[in-house]
Design an enzyme around this catalytic site. Structure first.
Site, mmCIF file in Angstrom:
data_model
loop_
_atom_site.group_PDB
_atom_site.id
_atom_site.type_symbol
_atom_site.label_atom_id
_atom_site.label_comp_id
_atom_site.label_asym_id
_atom_site.label_seq_id
_atom_site.Cartn_x
_atom_site.Cartn_y
_atom_site.Cartn_z
ATOM 1 C CB CYS A 11 -28.757 10.139 34.946
ATOM 2 S SG CYS A 11 -27.098 9.642 35.427
ATOM 3 C CB CYS A 58 -24.152 13.618 34.450
ATOM 4 S SG CYS A 58 -24.528 12.123 33.537
ATOM 5 C CB CYS A 104 -0.732 26.429 18.062
ATOM 6 S SG CYS A 104 -0.308 28.079 17.491
ATOM 7 C CB CYS A 121 -3.679 30.873 17.142
ATOM 8 S SG CYS A 121 -2.723 29.901 15.974
ATOM 9 C CG ASP A 170 -60.358 36.239 50.757
ATOM 10 O OD1 ASP A 170 -60.947 36.433 51.818
ATOM 11 O OD2 ASP A 170 -60.122 37.127 49.914
#
Length: 822
Positions: free
Chosen positions: A67, A70, A139, A142, A517
């Site tokens: 919604c 958010c 971790c 890395c 037109d």
């Protein structure tokens, strides 16, 4: 009905729709024309327009928003991040646009969005920047190792690794395979993410796993409550289910409160925690489980609407066959330059916009123009990316880069349109922003005040207050409009109609008068031979003489007669001493005799007897046709009439408009009364105005508006710019071949005909009907829920079911617009 154009002429100082939409000087001293075609910022929290925002722009595809509140929570959360200058979330398209000083600051964006309970997939604005998902990182060290290694690789301009999101963003000119290999070298696996679609699909599948598990746990606890199982164990099972289903909304609620946002996660989390505090463990577990299930279903449904235009993106092929000398080489479309020649085989999609240089075929242009019947194409004709080559092999000289093709512009314009808020949506959002805090405060008052005054127990009123908190979620109401708007705009785009935003979609549904037109809109816009009347010779001989006389003229009518003669396979005669008689016609000596082709004045000055043809001439001129007389100085040989004919779709389109609730169909033309009367009669228009200058057309639009009509103007988007701007709604034709039309009008008919206009009007009315249905349904459900709270008839799980259930029904009702047909 005929109206003589008794129109006050006013000067118009605007030459383009863009100019006239931004000023109030176009033929009006009393009103301001405000019709912006640019994509406005629809966020109330966005940086003001007057603030000079500079920096790098990055776009993300957001998933998990069910919604518009958010979207507001994400914006507020991102404004707390140092270095981010501007953040705008467009709920309708599920896109986030962030402006910041450092491009790799954007990794933090994904983390913030993730904390708020959503996910952000970067959309690459730079084709050299690629996103990879990394497997094997356990971790932060890395991530640093991978980043350092990649930054030392030749061909890599920069690399940034985010451990929390598990992604690498690499700006590189090497191949994708090279990056994957380099990451593999140091013990990890890199998977390229070409788009966020697949990742979102995987996430949506994984989203149901904890919901299913917590549902099983609740069922076990509920069944156990009817057996010898201890209530403590049942409550323990309910608590486990609450943690599993409630972890995400509670976490999101925490960060929403930090961002000073009161969204549905805050309301729902408060209700669940409150239920646990008053000992309603089963109710709390059921509430949070229903909320999680409802949210997942809403996300899945809303993604369908957001993808209503996404299929267009997949139409154009990623690679094309390029002709290099006598050889064919395959090449990515983004690397193809203007002027290169691509070869398109039968059955293949055309990769880029261009002109056919060799070959002939029929092309299915439905993805661009919505036309159901393939169009024949020959050398010199234009073709568009994403359309299908049905029959012959063709060679196409590229005229536009991949980012400038008609289909790329359509996608861009549609996404911009979906990001704009319609008036109804803006009103509902403002209403929800006021409504939610008021109901939240009311719920607190219900929990605290009655027990303080001895009107009941804390548990009784606490339960009612918690139910009121759940009912306070305005999801169904705020979803009611945007989902319908997105669905309708997507439907229109697939049918060859570009609607530039929800504002114009809503306006189309209210239109009661449409002004057209004439030339090039109701008619073909090019003259054709309509009548050949022989007088003193055969038709073949008459055409042969006319062909010879007009063959050296550059006048449009002369070219029309020559083209007609060639079509009839008439042979040209030997002529000499050609001469143009200014303002009257031409002459030439043919087979030793002097012939003339011209208007009535030419033959009257030569005193040629006209008694036998005057009645015929008068009849043709009354029909608004241009008459060319062929003859000598002694007699009339014959008459050829030229006229601008109606398009083959005009009559059925205008009839369809009247069936769609349009009361007045008006024709505007600069032609004479005779021509206007003939075309008006053939087209069955209700009114016509003739002999108009461009500024007169503006006055006619104002006249119609003064009569109480909401007026749309249909033209070519260039010559009719002032009238298009003055009307409540400007509709341009032939957008596929005209950039100006695509950029200037409020609604663009991509095909050069009117057959999609009735569908557009009916679609708009249907969208308005569904929006009203959704709003009323949402309000009635809320009202019923409020009424049931105070007698104690509304349980917590019923409250959440009324909220999420209503939201789902609203979404499914709006989704009907995706499949809407005439």
């Amino acid at each position: 009905m005929t109206d003589k154009a008794s129109i006050e002429k006013t000067a118009c100082c605007s030459n383009s729709v863009q100019d006239s939409k931004q000023t109030d000087s176009c033929c009006s001293s009393s009103e301001t024309i405000e019709k912006s075609t640019s994509c406005g910022n629809d966020s109330e929290q966005s940086v003001p327009a007057e603030q000079n925002v500079q920096g790098e722009l990055q776009e993300y595809r957001i998933s998990g928003m069910d919604c518009p509140s958010c979207a507001l929570s994400i914006e507020k959360g991102l404004y707390d991040v140092d270095g981010i200058e501007k953040a705008t979330v467009h709920y309708n398209t599920g896109k986030l646009k962030v402006v910041g000083q450092d491009s790799f600051l954007f990794d933090e964006v994904e983390e913030v969005v993730q904390k708020l309970g959503f996910s952000a997939e970067p959309i690459n604005n730079n084709k050299n920047i690629k996103i990879y998902r990394v497997e094997g990182m356990d971790c932060g060290g890395c991530a640093q190792s991978i980043e350092k290694h990649l930054n030392g690789v030749s061909g890599v301009a920069s690399a940034s690794v985010s451990f929390s999101t598990g992604k690498i963003k690499v700006n590189h000119q090497t191949s994708i395979e090279d990056i994957v290999t380099e990451v593999n070298k140091i013990g990890y696996k890199a998977i390229p993410l070409e788009t966020g679609a697949k990742a979102t699909e995987v996430k949506s599948q994984n989203e149901y796993r904890p919901i299913i598990f917590s549902g099983i746990v609740i069922a076990l606890g509920f069944i156990g409550s009817f057996t010898t199982l201890s209530p403590i164990i049942s409550n323990f099972l309910y608590a486990i289910a609450m943690v599993i289903s409630g972890y995400k909304p509670v976490k999101s609620a925490f960060f929403a409160v930090k961002s000073r946002s009161l969204d549905m996660n805050v309301l729902m989390s408060s209700a669940v925690i409150g239920a646990a505090l008053i000992g309603e463990w089963f109710e709390g577990a059921t509430v949070v489980w229903l909320f999680a299930l409802g949210t997942a279903l809403q996300n899945q449904s809303i993604e369908k609407t957001r993808k209503s235009i996404q299929s267009l993106m997949e139409l154009a092929p990623a690679e094309a066959w390029i002709k290099v000398g006598s050889e064919l080489k395959q090449k990515p479309v983004e690397d193809i330059r203007v002027g290169e020649v691509v070869v398109v085989k039968p059955g293949d999609r055309i990769p880029l916009d261009g002109d056919i240089t060799d070959g002939e075929t029929s092309v299915n242009q439905a993805p661009i123009t919505g036309e159901s019947i393939p169009v024949d194409k020959n050398s010199g004709d234009s073709v568009y990316a994403g359309t299908i080559n049905e029959s012959g092999s063709i060679e196409v000289r590229v005229t536009k880069l991949v980012e400038d093709t008609a289909i790329a512009k359509i996608i861009h314009l549609v996404e911009e349109a979906q990001e704009q808020k319609a008036p109804t949506q803006a009103f509902i959002d403002k209403f929800a922003n006021i409504y939610t805090p008021i109901v939240f405060a009311l719920a607190l008052a219900v929990i605290v005040l009655p027990p303080l005054f001895g009107l009941g127990s804390w548990g009784e009123w606490g339960y009612k207050g918690l139910a009121l908190l759940v009912v306070a979620c305005p999801c169904a109401l705020v979803i009611s409009t945007p989902v319908a708007i997105v669905s309708a705009i997507g439907n229109a785009a697939k049918n060859g109609v570009l609607i530039k935003g929800g504002t114009f979609l809503e306006k189309a549904g209210a239109i009661k008068a449409i002004a057209f037109d004439k030339t090039g809109t109701l008619t073909e816009g090019k003259p054709v031979v309509s009548d050949v009347k022989r007088i003193a010779t055969t038709e073949q001989e008459l055409l042969s003489i006319a062909f010879t006389l007009e063959n050296y003229s550059t006048h449009p009518i002369a070219k029309t007669i020559v083209a007609y003669a060639k079509e009839k396979e008439v042979q040209v005669k030997q002529g000499e001493l050609f001469k143009t008689i200014t303002g009257k016609g031409v002459q030439a000596t043919i087979d030793g005799e002097l012939y003339f082709a011209g208007n009535l004045k030419l033959f009257e000055e030569m005193n040629v007897p006209l008694d036998t043809v005057k009645k015929e001439l008068q009849h043709l001129q009354n029909q608004g046709k241009t008459v060319v007389i062929i003859g000598t100085a002694m007699e009339i040989t014959g008459i050829i009439a030229v006229s601008d004919n109606l398009r083959h779709t005009t009559v059925s389109a205008l009839k369809g408009l009247q069936g769609a609730g349009v009361d007045e169909v008006v024709m505007l033309t600069g032609d004479n009364q005779g021509t206007a009367k003939r075309i008006a009669g053939e087209a069955n228009v209700t009114r016509y105005f003739a002999e108009l200058m461009p500024e007169d057309k503006v006055s006619v639009i104002k006249q119609l508006r003064s009569e109480g009509y909401d007026v749309a103007m249909v033209g070519d988007g260039i010559n009719d710019a002032p009238a298009l701007a003055t009307a409540d709604l400007g509709i341009a034709m032939g957008g596929a071949g005209t950039d100006t039309a695509m950029e200037t009008a409020d609604i663009v008919l991509m095909a050069d005909n009117l057959e999609k206009l009735p569908h557009t009007m009916k679609l708009s009315k249907k969208a308005l009907t569904i929006i009203k249905q959704n709003i009323w349904f949402s309000l009635i459900v809320k009202l019923i829920a409020f009424v049931l709270i105070f007698p104690g008839w509304l349980t917590l799980w019923m409250a959440v079911l009324s909220d999420t259930g209503a939201a789902l029904i609203v979404i499914l009702n709006a989704l009907r617009l995706v499949k809407f047909k005439e």
